[in-house]
Design a protein around this motif. Structure first.
Motif, mmCIF file in Angstrom:
data_model
loop_
_atom_site.group_PDB
_atom_site.id
_atom_site.type_symbol
_atom_site.label_atom_id
_atom_site.label_comp_id
_atom_site.label_asym_id
_atom_site.label_seq_id
_atom_site.Cartn_x
_atom_site.Cartn_y
_atom_site.Cartn_z
ATOM 1 N N UNK A 83 85.723 -63.116 86.217
ATOM 2 C CA UNK A 83 86.512 -63.819 85.069
ATOM 3 C C UNK A 83 86.070 -64.033 83.636
ATOM 4 N N UNK A 84 86.742 -63.866 82.759
ATOM 5 C CA UNK A 84 86.266 -64.141 81.534
ATOM 6 C C UNK A 84 86.942 -65.297 80.670
ATOM 7 N N UNK A 85 86.109 -66.174 80.206
ATOM 8 C CA UNK A 85 86.659 -67.436 79.429
ATOM 9 C C UNK A 85 86.202 -67.303 77.916
ATOM 10 N N UNK A 86 87.232 -67.385 77.214
ATOM 11 C CA UNK A 86 87.135 -67.055 75.791
ATOM 12 C C UNK A 86 87.436 -68.606 75.171
ATOM 13 N N UNK A 87 86.302 -69.095 74.463
ATOM 14 C CA UNK A 87 86.696 -70.432 73.835
ATOM 15 C C UNK A 87 86.417 -70.659 72.385
ATOM 16 N N UNK A 88 87.473 -70.709 71.628
ATOM 17 C CA UNK A 88 87.485 -70.857 70.100
ATOM 18 C C UNK A 88 87.285 -72.408 69.766
ATOM 19 N N UNK A 89 86.329 -72.693 69.147
ATOM 20 C CA UNK A 89 86.027 -74.265 68.747
ATOM 21 C C UNK A 89 87.324 -74.601 67.710
ATOM 22 N N UNK A 90 87.642 -75.818 67.561
ATOM 23 C CA UNK A 90 88.542 -76.294 66.624
ATOM 24 C C UNK A 90 88.171 -76.049 65.318
ATOM 25 N N UNK A 91 88.924 -75.742 64.359
ATOM 26 C CA UNK A 91 88.777 -75.758 63.043
ATOM 27 C C UNK A 91 88.551 -77.001 62.340
ATOM 28 N N UNK A 92 87.593 -76.972 61.601
ATOM 29 C CA UNK A 92 87.259 -78.409 60.935
ATOM 30 C C UNK A 92 87.228 -77.957 59.161
ATOM 31 N N UNK A 93 86.970 -79.180 58.523
ATOM 32 C CA UNK A 93 86.967 -78.958 56.874
ATOM 33 C C UNK A 93 85.576 -78.577 56.835
ATOM 34 N N UNK A 94 84.451 -78.724 57.314
ATOM 35 C CA UNK A 94 83.235 -78.539 56.918
ATOM 36 C C UNK A 94 82.710 -77.832 58.109
ATOM 37 N N UNK B 187 101.025 -64.999 71.259
ATOM 38 C CA UNK B 187 100.711 -64.133 70.349
ATOM 39 C C UNK B 187 100.316 -62.845 70.841
ATOM 40 N N UNK B 188 100.676 -62.683 72.061
ATOM 41 C CA UNK B 188 100.238 -61.377 72.777
ATOM 42 C C UNK B 188 101.253 -60.225 72.235
ATOM 43 N N UNK B 189 102.514 -60.352 71.496
ATOM 44 C CA UNK B 189 103.135 -59.381 71.068
ATOM 45 C C UNK B 189 102.661 -58.982 69.625
ATOM 46 N N UNK B 190 101.550 -59.576 69.169
ATOM 47 C CA UNK B 190 100.990 -59.355 67.872
ATOM 48 C C UNK B 190 100.026 -58.208 68.068
ATOM 49 N N UNK B 191 99.857 -57.214 67.075
ATOM 50 C CA UNK B 191 98.880 -56.108 67.595
ATOM 51 C C UNK B 191 97.456 -56.601 67.227
ATOM 52 N N UNK B 192 97.443 -57.667 66.440
ATOM 53 C CA UNK B 192 95.729 -58.351 66.116
ATOM 54 C C UNK B 192 95.425 -59.542 67.280
ATOM 55 N N UNK B 193 96.199 -59.745 68.299
ATOM 56 C CA UNK B 193 96.011 -60.406 69.254
ATOM 57 C C UNK B 193 96.607 -60.036 70.720
ATOM 58 N N UNK B 194 96.146 -58.715 71.386
ATOM 59 C CA UNK B 194 96.745 -58.356 72.330
ATOM 60 C C UNK B 194 96.457 -59.004 73.596
ATOM 61 N N UNK B 195 97.213 -59.418 74.639
ATOM 62 C CA UNK B 195 97.135 -60.134 75.700
ATOM 63 C C UNK B 195 95.770 -59.917 76.289
ATOM 64 N N UNK B 196 95.233 -58.819 76.412
ATOM 65 C CA UNK B 196 94.028 -58.875 77.216
ATOM 66 C C UNK B 196 92.830 -59.433 76.685
ATOM 67 N N UNK B 197 93.197 -60.121 75.510
ATOM 68 C CA UNK B 197 91.817 -60.809 74.828
ATOM 69 C C UNK B 197 91.882 -62.360 75.221
#
Length: 291
Positions: free
Chosen positions: A225-236, A202-212
């Motif tokens: 170093x930086x570690x960015x973790x997004x939890x998995x989506x759930x129904x609730x 998704x690095x080519x998308x302006x909304x998700x540049x590679x440096x993020x």
């Protein structure tokens, strides 16, 4: 007279021997001071051979070390919060520590109707117990390296590409543009554009540049170093984003962890804003150590 002469001759060697022994004892006494000096000299030599101690001998008070203005910006308070509760919120809660010169930390928590935000800072002063071979800084570098490995970050450096690059040093790959016998590629058409724009990253998308993404950081302490973790989506359950920044300055390793947890499902905390605020706080901590 002969007996006296014999006795005199017998006594003189004894006196000479006693004198020699006394001189030897005196030399030993002087040598004792020499041993102390030699020991000191050897100690000095050994001290010179020993790895240098780390720059820091103590740690700051964790809850007061973080920049208060940045903490308030990271933890917006709920409306109508009483002044006492507001003060307690931004004062933070210190972690239990058995040795405040080796490891300390502090935690903050703020909750509103739309989200919950958590913040923590951790300071670890690393000490080498084998100074004959490893300095405090080197030991801290090893501890940092293990955390970097545990974060599963990609190895820095150019990544392999499935197609040859024009800047490569090797010969053209058979079948590649410019190679002998290669078939000219057709001109791009509208049907091929979507394929080009939707690459594997998704690095080519302006909304998700590679440096993020999770990555090694430059210009933050000795290494970071930086570690960015997004939890998995759930129904609730809403997706929580946690950004962790780890940096080393000399023999101290600092960890900043910032988490944003929306109250409603379908809301995704922005990566750029979350990372930026965590990095600003980390930079303020670096500046504090450099003062």
């Amino acid at each position: 007279m002969q007996r006296k002469t014999v006795r005199v001759r017998g006594v003189l060697p004894a006196i000479a021997m006693l004198t020699a022994l006394t001189a030897g004892l005196t030399a030993c006494t002087d040598g004792g001071g020499g041993v102390g000096t030699t020991s000191d000299a050897k100690g000095g030599a050994n001290s010179g051979a020993l790895a240098q101690p780390g720059k820091y001998r103590s740690l700051p008070m964790p809850c007061k070390a973080a920049d208060s203005k940045k903490v308030k910006a990271m933890l917006p308070a709920a409306e109508g919060l009483a002044p006492e509760a507001l003060e307690a919120l931004y004062a933070g809660v210190a972690d239990a520590s058995y040795d405040a010169d080796r490891r300390v930390g502090c935690r903050w928590s703020a909750q509103t109707q739309t989200e919950t935000r958590l913040l923590s800072v951790d300071f670890e002063r690393v000490v080498s117990y084998d100074r004959a071979t490893t300095s405090d800084d080197d030991k801290a570098h090893q501890v940092y390296g293990r955390q970097l490995t545990a974060a599963n970050l990609p190895t820095p450096g150019p990544s392999a590409s499935p197609t040859p690059s024009g800047s490569g040093s090797g010969a053209p790959t058979p079948g590649a543009p410019g190679a002998p016998g290669a078939t000219p590629s057709p001109a791009p058409t509208a049907s091929t554009s979507p394929v080009t724009s939707t690459g594997p990253s998704a690095s080519t998308s302006p909304s998700a540049p590679p440096e993020l993404g999770s990555r090694v950081l430059d210009g933050l302490g000795d290494e970071a170093f930086l570690d960015d973790d997004l939890a998995a989506a759930g129904a609730t359950a809403a997706q929580a984003r946690t950004v962790r920044i780890v940096f080393r300055t000399s023999n101290v390793i600092v960890t900043v962890e910032y988490s944003v947890q929306p109250a409603l499902p379908g809301t995704v905390p922005p990566s750029g804003e979350t990372q930026d605020r965590a990095r600003q706080l980390a930079q303020a901590l670096v500046d504090r150590f450099n003062d």
